[in-house]
Design a protein around this motif. Structure first.
Motif, PDB file in Angstrom:
ATOM      1  N   UNK A 185       0.713  -1.166   0.005  1.00  0.00           N
ATOM      2  CA  UNK A 185      -0.067   0.016  -0.107  1.00  0.00           C
ATOM      3  C   UNK A 185       0.842   1.132   0.020  1.00  0.00           C
ATOM      4  N   UNK A 186       0.345   2.258  -0.508  1.00  0.00           N
ATOM      5  CA  UNK A 186       0.867   3.659  -0.292  1.00  0.00           C
ATOM      6  C   UNK A 186      -0.083   4.376   0.232  1.00  0.00           C
ATOM      7  N   UNK A 187       0.096   4.951   1.543  1.00  0.00           N
ATOM      8  CA  UNK A 187      -0.778   5.540   2.324  1.00  0.00           C
ATOM      9  C   UNK A 187      -0.838   7.152   1.760  1.00  0.00           C
ATOM     10  N   UNK A 188      -1.150   7.413   0.897  1.00  0.00           N
ATOM     11  CA  UNK A 188      -1.087   8.983   0.359  1.00  0.00           C
ATOM     12  C   UNK A 188      -2.277   9.696   0.772  1.00  0.00           C
ATOM     13  N   UNK A 189      -3.143   9.178   1.393  1.00  0.00           N
ATOM     14  CA  UNK A 189      -4.360   9.718   1.872  1.00  0.00           C
ATOM     15  C   UNK A 189      -4.390   9.881   3.763  1.00  0.00           C
ATOM     16  N   UNK A 190      -4.244  10.900   4.207  1.00  0.00           N
ATOM     17  CA  UNK A 190      -4.091  10.948   5.655  1.00  0.00           C
ATOM     18  C   UNK A 190      -5.271  10.378   6.535  1.00  0.00           C
ATOM     19  N   UNK A 191      -6.369  10.041   5.836  1.00  0.00           N
ATOM     20  CA  UNK A 191      -7.662   9.224   6.262  1.00  0.00           C
ATOM     21  C   UNK A 191      -7.457   7.919   6.460  1.00  0.00           C
TER      22      UNK A 191
END
Length: 179
Positions: A86-92
């Motif tokens: 995964x790439x956590x590119x969204x702070x939510x």
């Protein structure tokens, strides 16, 4: 029986898939290797219709990721072990996944890659928006707390050995362990 989750997190083109395949082949328990790329490449998403403008990915992205994240938790609740890219590119996303993954043993691995290598890989792949790897490079590891951090300058075998040793130790110190 709840599954176990190993998360490989890093920029686009950093080597998550290569690491995940090698890890899946080396680990002593059956683990699914799952990522957004599998869904895209497997034809689950109407990628062709996004590209030709029939559908707007931006309008559908939130629902897609909410469903994807919920499906991961459902797989693990059913007793499946996951190696998740995964790439956590969204702070939510991180708070959402921390909540969904609360019942599970989660081992969180940060995969680092030099910027120039990311740019070269992104171009060579040809299936990424140019510039996304650099954007990820500058943002995805900020304020993350991992169980283990690895670099793609080490061999895949070395990184897999480090992941297995850390995972087997049972020591969890990442933000998934500190709820």
């Amino acid at each position: 029986m709840n599954g176990q989750i190993i998360i490989l997190h890093g920029p686009s083109s950093s080597g998550k898939s290569t690491t995940a395949v090698a890890l899946q082949n080396a680990i002593e328990l059956p683990f699914w290797h799952i990522s957004i790329d599998h869904l895209r490449d497997g034809g689950v998403l109407p990628t062709k219709r996004f590209k030709n403008g029939d559908f707007n990915w931006s309008n559908l992205r939130k629902a897609f990721f909410e469903g994807f994240h919920a499906s991961l938790a459902a797989y693990a609740h059913a007793g499946n072990n996951l190696i998740m890219e995964h790439i956590f590119d969204n702070p939510d996303w991180l708070p959402e996944l921390k909540e969904l993954f609360q019942p599970f043993d989660v081992y969180f691995v940060g995969l680092h890659c030099d910027l120039e290598a990311l740019k070269q890989r992104e171009i060579a792949r040809g299936d990424r928006s140019i510039g996304s790897a650099e954007q990820d490079f500058h943002s995805v590891h900020v304020d993350r707390i991992y169980d283990l951090e690895i670099r793609n300058t080490a061999s895949t075998e070395h990184n897999v050995t480090a992941i297995l040793e850390g995972w087997r130790s049972g020591i969890r110190k990442s933000e998934f362990a500190t709820r």
